[in-house]
Design an enzyme around this catalytic site. Structure first.
Site, PDB file in Angstrom:
ATOM      1  N   ASP A 102      27.677  30.794 -69.584  1.00 28.42           N
ATOM      2  CA  ASP A 102      28.386  29.501 -68.763  1.00 28.42           C
ATOM      3  C   ASP A 102      27.627  28.352 -69.208  1.00 28.42           C
ATOM      4  OD1 ASP A 102      30.042  27.968 -67.668  1.00 28.42           O
ATOM      5  OD2 ASP A 102      30.105  28.834 -65.942  1.00 28.42           O
ATOM      6  N   LYS A 127      30.101  16.942 -67.011  1.00 26.35           N
ATOM      7  CA  LYS A 127      28.641  16.429 -66.369  1.00 26.35           C
ATOM      8  C   LYS A 127      27.876  15.534 -67.534  1.00 26.35           C
ATOM      9  CE  LYS A 127      29.448  19.599 -63.125  1.00 26.35           C
ATOM     10  NZ  LYS A 127      30.647  20.218 -62.898  1.00 26.35           N
ATOM     11  N   TRP A 183      27.764  30.132 -59.021  1.00 24.57           N
ATOM     12  CA  TRP A 183      28.795  29.176 -58.620  1.00 24.57           C
ATOM     13  C   TRP A 183      29.824  30.034 -58.078  1.00 24.57           C
ATOM     14  CZ3 TRP A 183      33.073  27.765 -62.435  1.00 24.57           C
ATOM     15  CH2 TRP A 183      33.876  26.515 -61.828  1.00 24.57           C
TER      16      TRP A 183
END
Length: 437
Positions: free
Chosen positions: A234, A270, A153
């Site tokens: 993460d 999410k 990311w």
């Protein structure tokens, strides 16, 4: 000239001088480079064409392309609507939230939970959780580095850079196979200096959608143990990889079983659709409760200087869902529905591309998992899609499968086929398609 006239003249001269002097304060500030993700949405919104497609968004959308509020969240909101959030209850609420997050990540029956061997604080979603850990790392290991997967990311690099922690990369993705470059990954872990920090994606790797399997995670954990590396996970997509929140925590559970101390960033943007609520948590596993208490006090000190205190409404929603058996079951069911739709769109996109007799292989579409499909499209092909078909995605070819629906998948497949075909004379015309945006 009377006194009043002299005063007015002096005042006007002073104002003009100050204005001239102050104009130089920020002349050296230049526009920041465009963010590779948020700039996609900005470009999409500024496109006046009605037939356009945004595949850059990293949040779930339904089959009509609309944001979704989960039913479990609606019911949780109703349950807490009459609650009065008092100053005296904030600390208790946040402490309960951290414990709920830790149970979700490490397991209800984990010794970490039973023995209170964890330190954690609420964070401003996953980004804030990573930022807190990066600052913690800088303070207590100022000469250390953070190894990031290549690719990862994009914001990971900025987070650790702004925390003044140097970053290095380790091999992860293989552009040739569009899968995991496992042996190179293993070699990089072995060759890194002992006691290095590594960032790992436990599930639904962003942006590639490529995850190690169980045996590979076991081997990675074994090498970490030998090298005494510190793993920082993460976990932004727990449940979004497989549709099972417990299964998606497998990598973390493997490391805990092998006796690692580790850190974890969690986000509920999410998997609970709480993107704008910015609900997250950062936790660190320690040897004992005494060490955990010391670490927590330092995390709280960092929070205090950054933003003093995090909001309480979002964490209260999450805790309400996780502590109500019916709501938690409903949440897990809704997560499965979301993932099933993403998988269905992967299958349909692959089949549609294969039916176009493309010379390329599209097997990786269904092998990858999670929110994103790492297409392998070149920057030139991405630009072609944007310019001629008004299809927007990040420059690395990352496609949000949440933006793919039954009504636009044919258009997307045809456009991808067009830009990836060599000497293809059957050009498609976007005016011949209609879909719901």
């Amino acid at each position: 000239m009377n006194m009043w006239s002299r005063h007015v003249r002096w005042l006007s001269t002073s104002v003009a001088t100050n204005r001239k002097n102050n104009m130089g304060w920020w002349d050296h500030v230049q526009p920041a480079p465009k963010d590779p993700i948020t700039s996609v949405t900005q470009a999409f919104l500024s496109d006046p064409t009605p037939l356009k497609l945004n595949l850059g968004v990293g949040a779930y959308r339904d089959d009509k392309g609309k944001p979704v509020t989960l039913e479990c969240v609606r019911r949780a909101a109703e349950k807490i609507s009459g609650c009065e959030i008092l100053e005296s209850t904030k600390a208790t609420t946040k402490s309960k939230f951290v414990q709920d997050c830790v149970k979700l990540a490490y397991g209800n029956d984990s010794s970490v939970v039973r023995e209170d061997r964890f330190a954690g604080v609420p964070a401003l979603s996953g980004t804030g959780a990573c930022r807190l850990f990066a600052e913690f790392q800088r303070r207590f290991y100022p000469d250390s580095q953070m190894f990031l997967p290549m690719p990862t990311w994009s914001n990971h690099h900025d987070i650790w850079r702004d925390s003044q922690v140097c970053t290095r990369t380790y091999h992860y993705y293989d552009p040739g196979t569009k899968g995991l470059r496992f042996q190179a990954l293993v070699n990089d872990i072995k060759n890194a200096p002992d006691r290095s920090f590594f960032l790992l994606h436990p599930c639904a790797h962003n942006p590639t959608g490529v995850d190690p399997n169980y045996e590979q995670w076991k081997e990675i954990s074994h090498i970490f143990k030998i090298k005494n590396h510190f793993p920082f996970f993460d976990m932004a997509y727990q449940g979004i990889a497989s549709g099972d929140v417990e299964r998606d925590a497998t990598a973390i559970r493997i490391f805990l079983e092998d006796g690692h101390l580790l850190g974890c960033a969690q986000s509920f943007s999410k998997n609970m659709g709480l993107y704008e609520h910015r609900v997250g948590c950062v936790s660190i596993v320690s040897w004992d409760d005494k060490q955990a208490t010391a670490i927590k006090s330092q995390l709280q000190r960092i929070v205090r200087a950054m933003y003093s205190s995090s909001p309480v409404h979002g964490p209260l929603l999450v805790s309400t869902i996780l502590n109500d058996a019916d709501l938690k079951a409903l949440w897990e069911e809704e997560v499965k529905v979301m993932v099933d739709r993403l998988i269905s769109m992967r299958i349909t996109l692959r089949q549609t591309l294969e039916e176009l007799n493309s010379s390329s292989s599209w097997e990786h579409i269904t092998k990858q998992v999670g929110m994103f499909y790492f297409s392998g499209l070149s920057p030139e092909e991405v630009n072609h899609l944007q310019r001629d078909f008004h299809i927007y995605m990040t420059n690395d070819g990352r496609i949000s499968m949440a933006g793919v629906t039954r009504s636009n998948v044919d258009y997307l497949a045809s456009a991808i086929h067009e830009v990836t075909s060599v000497n293809n004379s059957n050009c498609i015309d976007s005016k011949h398609f209609e879909f719901v945006v």
